[in-house]
Scaffold this motif. Structure first.
Motif, PDB file in Angstrom:
ATOM      1  N   GLN B  53       0.811  -1.215   0.000  1.00  9.99           N
ATOM      2  CA  GLN B  53       0.000   0.000   0.000  1.00  9.99           C
ATOM      3  C   GLN B  53       0.844   1.265   0.000  1.00  9.99           C
ATOM      4  OE1 GLN B  53      -2.486  -1.764   3.398  1.00  9.99           O
ATOM      5  NE2 GLN B  53      -3.948  -0.385   2.434  1.00  9.99           N
ATOM      6  N   GLY B  54       0.231   2.341  -0.419  1.00 10.51           N
ATOM      7  CA  GLY B  54       0.886   3.641  -0.393  1.00 10.51           C
ATOM      8  C   GLY B  54       1.637   3.956  -1.665  1.00 10.51           C
ATOM      9  N   SER B  55       2.576   4.891  -1.559  1.00  9.54           N
ATOM     10  CA  SER B  55       3.263   5.365  -2.758  1.00  9.54           C
ATOM     11  C   SER B  55       4.119   4.286  -3.411  1.00  9.54           C
ATOM     12  CB  SER B  55       4.123   6.583  -2.422  1.00  9.54           C
ATOM     13  OG  SER B  55       5.104   6.268  -1.462  1.00  9.54           O
ATOM     14  N   VAL B  56       4.538   3.270  -2.668  1.00 10.69           N
ATOM     15  CA  VAL B  56       5.332   2.205  -3.284  1.00 10.69           C
ATOM     16  C   VAL B  56       4.484   1.394  -4.261  1.00 10.69           C
ATOM     17  CG1 VAL B  56       6.801   2.097  -1.254  1.00 10.69           C
ATOM     18  CG2 VAL B  56       4.985   0.420  -1.512  1.00 10.69           C
ATOM     19  N   ALA B  57       3.174   1.385  -4.074  1.00  9.57           N
ATOM     20  CA  ALA B  57       2.290   0.706  -5.033  1.00  9.57           C
ATOM     21  C   ALA B  57       2.297   1.448  -6.367  1.00  9.57           C
ATOM     22  CB  ALA B  57       0.870   0.623  -4.476  1.00  9.57           C
ATOM     23  N   ALA B  58       2.288   2.765  -6.310  1.00 17.25           N
ATOM     24  CA  ALA B  58       2.285   3.568  -7.539  1.00 17.25           C
ATOM     25  C   ALA B  58       3.616   3.489  -8.276  1.00 17.25           C
ATOM     26  CB  ALA B  58       1.972   5.024  -7.203  1.00 17.25           C
ATOM     27  N   ALA B  59       4.695   3.261  -7.530  1.00 16.61           N
ATOM     28  CA  ALA B  59       6.026   3.219  -8.145  1.00 16.61           C
ATOM     29  C   ALA B  59       6.188   2.037  -9.091  1.00 16.61           C
ATOM     30  CB  ALA B  59       7.098   3.182  -7.057  1.00 16.61           C
ATOM     31  N   PHE B  60       5.287   1.077  -9.021  1.00 15.49           N
ATOM     32  CA  PHE B  60       5.327  -0.083  -9.916  1.00 15.49           C
ATOM     33  C   PHE B  60       5.082   0.319 -11.372  1.00 15.49           C
ATOM     34  CE2 PHE B  60       2.642  -3.304 -12.088  1.00 15.49           C
ATOM     35  CZ  PHE B  60       3.570  -4.328 -12.208  1.00 15.49           C
ATOM     36  N   PHE B  61       4.345   1.381 -11.576  1.00 16.90           N
ATOM     37  CA  PHE B  61       3.940   1.768 -12.919  1.00 16.90           C
ATOM     38  C   PHE B  61       4.979   2.691 -13.552  1.00 16.90           C
ATOM     39  CE2 PHE B  61       0.230   0.686 -10.486  1.00 16.90           C
ATOM     40  CZ  PHE B  61      -0.439  -0.176 -11.325  1.00 16.90           C
ATOM     41  N   PRO B  62       5.516   2.294 -14.707  1.00 12.99           N
ATOM     42  CA  PRO B  62       6.551   3.142 -15.316  1.00 12.99           C
ATOM     43  C   PRO B  62       6.032   4.509 -15.736  1.00 12.99           C
ATOM     44  CG  PRO B  62       5.903   1.355 -16.795  1.00 12.99           C
ATOM     45  CD  PRO B  62       5.245   1.092 -15.494  1.00 12.99           C
ATOM     46  N   GLU B  63       4.795   4.560 -16.207  1.00 12.14           N
ATOM     47  CA  GLU B  63       4.247   5.851 -16.611  1.00 12.14           C
ATOM     48  C   GLU B  63       3.666   6.530 -15.379  1.00 12.14           C
ATOM     49  OE1 GLU B  63       1.144   2.677 -17.450  1.00 12.14           O
ATOM     50  OE2 GLU B  63       3.285   2.974 -17.736  1.00 12.14           O
ATOM     51  N   LYS B  64       4.422   7.422 -14.784  1.00 16.25           N
ATOM     52  CA  LYS B  64       3.934   8.120 -13.605  1.00 16.25           C
ATOM     53  C   LYS B  64       3.197   9.358 -14.025  1.00 16.25           C
ATOM     54  CE  LYS B  64       7.314   6.586 -10.197  1.00 16.25           C
ATOM     55  NZ  LYS B  64       8.305   7.003  -9.199  1.00 16.25           N
ATOM     56  N   PRO B  65       2.340   9.871 -13.167  1.00 18.25           N
ATOM     57  CA  PRO B  65       1.984   9.406 -11.834  1.00 18.25           C
ATOM     58  C   PRO B  65       0.719   8.555 -11.857  1.00 18.25           C
ATOM     59  CG  PRO B  65       1.226  11.648 -12.155  1.00 18.25           C
ATOM     60  CD  PRO B  65       1.750  11.175 -13.471  1.00 18.25           C
ATOM     61  N   ALA B  66       0.836   7.302 -11.496  1.00 18.52           N
ATOM     62  CA  ALA B  66      -0.336   6.429 -11.423  1.00 18.52           C
ATOM     63  C   ALA B  66      -1.038   6.633 -10.086  1.00 18.52           C
ATOM     64  CB  ALA B  66       0.088   4.980 -11.564  1.00 18.52           C
ATOM     65  N   PRO B  67      -2.356   6.820 -10.095  1.00 22.48           N
ATOM     66  CA  PRO B  67      -3.085   7.082  -8.844  1.00 22.48           C
ATOM     67  C   PRO B  67      -3.462   5.790  -8.121  1.00 22.48           C
ATOM     68  CG  PRO B  67      -4.599   7.213 -10.663  1.00 22.48           C
ATOM     69  CD  PRO B  67      -3.242   6.893 -11.259  1.00 22.48           C
ATOM     70  N   ILE B  68      -2.511   4.896  -7.951  1.00 24.89           N
ATOM     71  CA  ILE B  68      -2.760   3.576  -7.365  1.00 24.89           C
ATOM     72  C   ILE B  68      -2.080   3.501  -5.999  1.00 24.89           C
ATOM     73  CG2 ILE B  68      -2.256   1.102  -7.650  1.00 24.89           C
ATOM     74  CD1 ILE B  68      -4.337   2.129  -9.602  1.00 24.89           C
ATOM     75  N   ASP B  69      -2.873   3.248  -4.939  1.00 24.22           N
ATOM     76  CA  ASP B  69      -2.301   3.167  -3.598  1.00 24.22           C
ATOM     77  C   ASP B  69      -2.375   1.756  -3.005  1.00 24.22           C
ATOM     78  OD1 ASP B  69      -4.944   2.886  -2.893  1.00 24.22           O
ATOM     79  OD2 ASP B  69      -5.043   4.663  -1.642  1.00 24.22           O
ATOM     80  N   ALA B  70      -2.741   0.761  -3.813  1.00 23.95           N
ATOM     81  CA  ALA B  70      -2.781  -0.636  -3.347  1.00 23.95           C
ATOM     82  C   ALA B  70      -2.519  -1.536  -4.545  1.00 23.95           C
ATOM     83  CB  ALA B  70      -4.128  -0.964  -2.706  1.00 23.95           C
ATOM     84  N   LEU B  71      -1.582  -2.461  -4.390  1.00 18.41           N
ATOM     85  CA  LEU B  71      -1.121  -3.297  -5.503  1.00 18.41           C
ATOM     86  C   LEU B  71      -0.918  -4.729  -5.016  1.00 18.41           C
ATOM     87  CD1 LEU B  71       0.261  -3.232  -8.461  1.00 18.41           C
ATOM     88  CD2 LEU B  71       2.417  -3.054  -7.185  1.00 18.41           C
ATOM     89  N   ILE B  72      -1.446  -5.676  -5.774  1.00 19.61           N
ATOM     90  CA  ILE B  72      -1.160  -7.087  -5.485  1.00 19.61           C
ATOM     91  C   ILE B  72       0.243  -7.381  -6.011  1.00 19.61           C
ATOM     92  CG2 ILE B  72      -1.798  -9.469  -6.018  1.00 19.61           C
ATOM     93  CD1 ILE B  72      -4.704  -8.553  -6.150  1.00 19.61           C
ATOM     94  N   ILE B  73       1.139  -7.804  -5.114  1.00 24.31           N
ATOM     95  CA  ILE B  73       2.517  -8.041  -5.555  1.00 24.31           C
ATOM     96  C   ILE B  73       2.851  -9.527  -5.628  1.00 24.31           C
ATOM     97  CG2 ILE B  73       3.352  -5.829  -4.716  1.00 24.31           C
ATOM     98  CD1 ILE B  73       4.617  -7.280  -2.344  1.00 24.31           C
ATOM     99  N   GLY B  74       1.973 -10.370  -5.121  1.00 18.12           N
ATOM    100  CA  GLY B  74       2.242 -11.795  -5.212  1.00 18.12           C
ATOM    101  C   GLY B  74       1.032 -12.619  -4.821  1.00 18.12           C
ATOM    102  N   SER B  75       1.032 -13.863  -5.305  1.00 20.70           N
ATOM    103  CA  SER B  75       0.030 -14.830  -4.886  1.00 20.70           C
ATOM    104  C   SER B  75       0.696 -15.656  -3.791  1.00 20.70           C
ATOM    105  CB  SER B  75      -0.344 -15.721  -6.072  1.00 20.70           C
ATOM    106  OG  SER B  75      -1.187 -16.761  -5.648  1.00 20.70           O
ATOM    107  N   ILE B  76       0.027 -15.837  -2.658  1.00 20.17           N
ATOM    108  CA  ILE B  76       0.640 -16.546  -1.533  1.00 20.17           C
ATOM    109  C   ILE B  76       0.473 -18.048  -1.712  1.00 20.17           C
ATOM    110  CG2 ILE B  76       0.544 -16.895   0.971  1.00 20.17           C
ATOM    111  CD1 ILE B  76      -0.353 -13.988   1.229  1.00 20.17           C
TER     112      ILE B  76
END
Lengths: 84, 84, 84, 84, 84
Positions: B53-76
């Motif tokens: 969550q937070g700004s690190v979720a948005a940093a995933f997207f190369p085309e900034k600024p993405a307004p995304i504050d929650a990102l699925i980073i893996g399947s458990i």
């Protein structure tokens, strides 16, 4: 930062490419909140740890942008934690 | 990060121009909190996932600024999640 | 920011290399929430303090990236805190 | 992100100079939490919306630094929100 | 952002050097949560205000890095706040 104890570990075989290689530990706070934190220290199950959250956790990784929002930054010395 | 399960999906036909194209999944934590996370992995309903969550979720997207504050980073991986 | 009182101190002999040298104090809010904050002021046990959180706490440290998400930024003058 | 419904609007005649011009809507989550979000889409009262929070909300505004920590990024299509 | 009311003021004679000069007000939300916010507007006790939080609050200050994670960005016009 928050004080927590290591309570488990998760594995994620299928993950995004920018997830750093390393241990993902489940930690639990004194109030029972659980979160998953990246562990660069090799902490053991039950160990008391100090966890930092948010973008400062990601800043630990030289290869940006790491999608890490929780990081174990230290193992808490048990015998000296309280009182001040 | 937090551990959650995929519990639904939302669509948003009318949205701001900087919203990245992709799946917006509803995920639910063990305590019942629901949030909407961007899913770059194609996760299925009921799947256990790791969410940042937070700004690190948005940093995933190369085309900034993405307004995304929650990102699925893996399947458990289900069979190995506990105990450590 | 939040208002809190110093309630303890922790030590962490084994920690990551980017943890700044200095005191890590346990502080408690009026509602009982506890967190660990970096203290650059030398605050005493029981002292009322003002705590800032998140990436602005880390920005205090010139040598980046400091993994600090909570920082004591001031000691609250006891006799003048309320009413306005 | 969080799912919420528009529940009101506020006006602020006296404000800091960097507040962007536009609608400030009150939105309410399913659990009753209320927050104020900037609305670039012209949403109506009662509309289901997707809200992003934190610094990624401010990144939407080209003229930085915008003091906005909550932004409506989409209107949620009502008929398709659940189940997946 | 959150809607809150000014409920007090604090003073901090002993503080870190990067704390901006100005008023530090205690504000209280409708649910009773209290926080301390920097006030650049000269708000009065009891006034309804709009508060932004996190790193976007610090971005208001030209001389970085300001250790401010909560900022009053506007006074809410009382007579027009609801309904939409």
């Amino acid at each position: 930062m928050i004080r927590a104890r290591v309570s488990g570990r998760i594995w994620s075989t299928r993950h995004i490419g920018t997830l750093p290689t390393g241990a993902l530990l489940e930690v639990e706070t004194e109030t029972g909140t659980k979160l998953i934190a990246f562990d660069p220290l090799g902490c053991a199950d039950g160990e008391a740890v100090l966890v930092t959250q948010g973008s400062v956790a990601a800043a630990f990784f030289p290869e940006k942008p790491a999608p890490i929002d929780a990081l174990i930054i230290g193992s808490i010395d048990e015998q000296t934690s309280k009182p001040k």
